[in-house]
Enzyme design. Structure first.
Site, PDB file in Angstrom:
ATOM      1  N   CYS A  87       0.836  -1.201   0.000  1.00 52.17           N
ATOM      2  CA  CYS A  87       0.000   0.000   0.000  1.00 52.17           C
ATOM      3  C   CYS A  87       0.876   1.258   0.000  1.00 52.17           C
ATOM      4  O   CYS A  87       1.471   1.597  -1.014  1.00 52.17           O
ATOM      5  CB  CYS A  87      -0.970  -0.037   1.183  1.00 52.17           C
ATOM      6  SG  CYS A  87      -2.340   1.135   1.034  1.00 52.17           S
ATOM      7  N   HIS A 204      -3.471  -5.644   1.202  1.00 51.83           N
ATOM      8  CA  HIS A 204      -2.764  -5.874   2.467  1.00 51.83           C
ATOM      9  C   HIS A 204      -2.763  -7.367   2.814  1.00 51.83           C
ATOM     10  O   HIS A 204      -3.662  -7.830   3.541  1.00 51.83           O
ATOM     11  CB  HIS A 204      -3.441  -5.104   3.600  1.00 51.83           C
ATOM     12  CG  HIS A 204      -3.187  -3.641   3.596  1.00 51.83           C
ATOM     13  ND1 HIS A 204      -2.162  -3.049   4.310  1.00 51.83           N
ATOM     14  CD2 HIS A 204      -3.834  -2.624   2.967  1.00 51.83           C
ATOM     15  CE1 HIS A 204      -2.188  -1.732   4.131  1.00 51.83           C
ATOM     16  NE2 HIS A 204      -3.190  -1.449   3.319  1.00 51.83           N
ATOM     17  N   GLU A 206      -1.000  -8.926   4.943  1.00 53.63           N
ATOM     18  CA  GLU A 206      -0.818  -9.129   6.383  1.00 53.63           C
ATOM     19  C   GLU A 206      -2.134  -9.037   7.151  1.00 53.63           C
ATOM     20  O   GLU A 206      -2.229  -9.502   8.295  1.00 53.63           O
ATOM     21  CB  GLU A 206       0.186  -8.104   6.933  1.00 53.63           C
ATOM     22  CG  GLU A 206      -0.332  -6.699   7.166  1.00 53.63           C
ATOM     23  CD  GLU A 206      -0.471  -5.840   5.917  1.00 53.63           C
ATOM     24  OE1 GLU A 206      -0.756  -4.636   6.055  1.00 53.63           O
ATOM     25  OE2 GLU A 206      -0.302  -6.367   4.792  1.00 53.63           O
TER      26      GLU A 206
END
Length: 230
Positions: A87, A204, A206
């Site tokens: 990002c 994302h 994660e």
């Protein structure tokens, strides 16, 4: 696998990616403050996390790209150290010139925070080797400036050199405009460097790497890295 997460003022996903790295690798990554110009020479991976570095003033990632640590990041890139920009980290990598193209305002000029479907375009990378190319993955996005743009020669180069890592698609895997959340050129959600050792992507991984978060589609990116870099 020795990893460092670069922390900028305004980073807000640095701890998220650190927790995922620790969970997958069994080792705590180094949390490296942007003002420290010296990075260890024995790193296997450098992560530029998501967030709003320097409040996204000027352009997203523009001020972070001038941080004291960036000179060391460039040197590590020249040595072939793996790098992941998520990002805002993708925006920083583009601002430094380590990745081509730019991230502009979303097509509808609104902040978007939702899960999207992605098609893994190539599994022949250290970031994507553990993905099934036939499977559509679901990973969250959260950005206001995620519209990836590149001129036609750059687009052709990315396609010819297999440097488009992931594209936005629908649940059936169709790469169509209706599945493009931000207007990105050719539905591009992530791109690779020339040597395929640097990846920038807007979603994302994660945030969806643990069943307690509602899914694990992002985890394969980190297990791919562990397998390749250990």
């Amino acid at each position: 696998m020795k990893a460092a997460v670069i922390v900028f003022p305004g980073s807000n996903c640095d701890r998220d990616v650190a927790v995922t790295l620790r969970d997958v690798t069994g080792q705590d990554p180094r949390m490296h403050w942007h003002a420290d110009p010296d990075l260890p020479e024995d790193l296997d991976l450098i992560v530029l996390p998501g967030g709003f570095s320097h409040g996204d003033y000027l352009r997203c990632g523009a001020m972070a790209a001038q941080a004291p640590v960036i000179a060391a990041v460039r040197r590590q890139a020249q040595r072939g150290v793996a790098m992941l920009g998520i990002c805002n980290g993708f925006q920083v990598l583009c601002e430094t010139g380590l990745l081509p193209g730019a991230l502009m305002r979303n097509r509808d000029l609104t902040y978007i925070c939702k899960d999207v479907h992605l098609k893994v375009v190539t599994t022949d990378t250290i970031f994507t080797s553990r993905y099934d190319p036939a499977r559509v993955v679901r990973i969250p996005i959260a950005h206001h400036d995620g519209n990836y743009v590149a001129d036609l020669p750059t687009q052709c180069m990315l396609e010819d050199e297999d440097r488009v890592a992931v594209r936005y698609c629908d649940a059936a895997g169709r790469v169509v405009d209706e599945a493009n959340p931000n207007g990105s050129t050719a539905n591009i959600a992530g791109v690779l460097s020339e040597n395929h050792r640097i990846l920038g992507l807007m979603p994302h991984p994660e945030r969806l790497a643990d069943p307690r978060l509602g899914g694990t589609d992002g985890r394969a990116l980190f297990t791919s890295l562990l397998e390749a870099l250990s």
